[in-house]
Design an enzyme around this catalytic site. Structure first.
Site, short mmCIF file in Angstrom:
data_model
loop_
_atom_site.label_atom_id
_atom_site.label_comp_id
_atom_site.label_asym_id
_atom_site.label_seq_id
_atom_site.Cartn_x
_atom_site.Cartn_y
_atom_site.Cartn_z
N GLU A 35 11.09 -5.24 -9.09
CA GLU A 35 10.75 -5.48 -7.68
C GLU A 35 10.71 -4.19 -6.87
O GLU A 35 9.89 -4.07 -5.96
CB GLU A 35 11.76 -6.47 -7.07
N GLU A 64 8.16 -8.21 -1.70
CA GLU A 64 8.85 -7.66 -2.87
C GLU A 64 10.27 -7.19 -2.52
O GLU A 64 11.19 -7.30 -3.33
CB GLU A 64 8.07 -6.49 -3.49
N HIS A 67 12.41 -10.06 -2.70
CA HIS A 67 12.72 -10.38 -4.10
C HIS A 67 13.78 -9.43 -4.65
O HIS A 67 14.65 -9.83 -5.43
CB HIS A 67 11.46 -10.32 -4.95
N GLU A 135 1.94 -7.52 -11.59
CA GLU A 135 2.39 -8.89 -11.34
C GLU A 135 2.49 -9.68 -12.64
O GLU A 135 3.43 -10.44 -12.85
CB GLU A 135 1.44 -9.60 -10.36
N GLU A 165 5.11 -14.23 -8.66
CA GLU A 165 4.27 -13.24 -9.37
C GLU A 165 2.88 -13.80 -9.60
O GLU A 165 1.88 -13.08 -9.49
CB GLU A 165 4.90 -12.87 -10.72
N HIS A 168 0.96 -13.75 -6.28
CA HIS A 168 0.57 -12.38 -5.93
C HIS A 168 -0.60 -11.92 -6.79
O HIS A 168 -1.55 -11.31 -6.31
CB HIS A 168 1.76 -11.42 -6.11
#
Lengths: 189, 86
Positions: A35, A64, A67, A135, A165, A168
């Site tokens: 991340e 991110e 995350h 990703e 992920e 994204h």
């Protein structure tokens, strides 16, 4: 600027103290496809990417960091009650010798984070393809972590991160199409 | 740190759910900026999020800093638990 919000993006629960799982999760904290790498990569690419995708890079880069905080919370909760002996038994003896219970940006094998994990090529298509790959690699890592984990509470959080992920990656793919459309418009004219 | 009431977790989770809708709509609108229906939905949820946060902050202290949240009388920001502690 950035505004911190005193909440996690998604609730993080763990069932029991489990430093072995924490050791593996560090891969997504300071590893190549983790991340931190993701956040730094996207936010740094913003300055030279076409305007049409700056918003997307800003918003995914910011997510991110949320995350990263979730992963940190998982590692913290899995290790906070562990004794030095339990950390040693889990393979975290090397970590403990240097950092005690503190978190540090390295991967599951203890290799410290490096900027060489990320790239900014200045070529928008090359940069976005790298982002899509990042990703997909992170998604795969989350899958391997879920496969190894026997903690149902932890897995709930890991599944959330794995799904992000995928989203994204799909948004970055759309960004590629937007840029290709722009490029082709110019050519036809 | 474990003395937080049950409604702390319930209300926090409600905020997390609504803010997740907003994250999703944000990323969607970044690549679909002409979707008026999505923009309306975004503004509707932004309003809802603000309402939930106002109620939460009145009980459990500020969620944000730099003036984006009002402070309680005791500067709860630094004394109330952090996300990884709850």
């Amino acid at each position: 600027m950035w505004i911190y919000e005193k909440k996690l993006q998604y609730p993080v629960k763990v069932s029991t103290c489990n430093p072995t799982l924490a050791k593996y999760l560090i891969e997504q904290y300071g590893g190549a496809d983790g991340e931190l790498a993701a956040a730094l990569r996207y936010l740094n690419q913003r300055y030279t990417i076409p305007d049409k995708v700056v918003g997307l890079l800003t918003d995914i880069g910011t997510e991110e960091f949320a995350h990263l905080e979730m992963i940190a919370t998982m590692i913290y909760k899995l290790t906070k009650d562990a004794t030095p002996q339990q950390l040693r038994d889990a393979g975290l003896g090397d970590h403990y010798a240097n950092h005690d219970g503190a978190l540090f940006y390295h991967n599951a094998a203890g290799v410290p984070f490096t900027a060489t994990y990320i790239q900014a090529k200045g070529d928008p298509i090359a940069d976005l393809y790298e982002d899509i790959a990042a990703e997909e690699k992170a998604r795969a890592t989350y899958q391997w972590l879920i496969d190894m984990s026997d903690d149902p509470d932890l897995n709930d959080g890991l599944r959330f991160l794995r799904e992000r992920e995928i989203i994204h990656s799909q948004r970055f793919r759309e960004a590629v199409e937007i840029l290709k459309e722009e490029r082709d418009k110019k050519k036809i004219f | 740190m474990n003395s937080l009431p049950e409604n702390y977790y319930q209300e926090l989770e409600q905020i997390q759910a609504v803010d997740f809708v907003l994250v999703e709509l944000t990323l969607y609108l970044d690549t679909h900026p002409d979707d008026v229906k999505a923009i309306n939905q975004f503004n509707q949820y932004a309003q809802y999020s603000k309402q939930l946060k106002r109620a939460f902050e009145a009980q459990f202290g500020p969620l944000q800093q730099y003036g984006n949240s009002f402070s309680d009388a005791n500067w709860g920001w630094g004394r109330l638990p952090w996300p990884w502690q709850v």
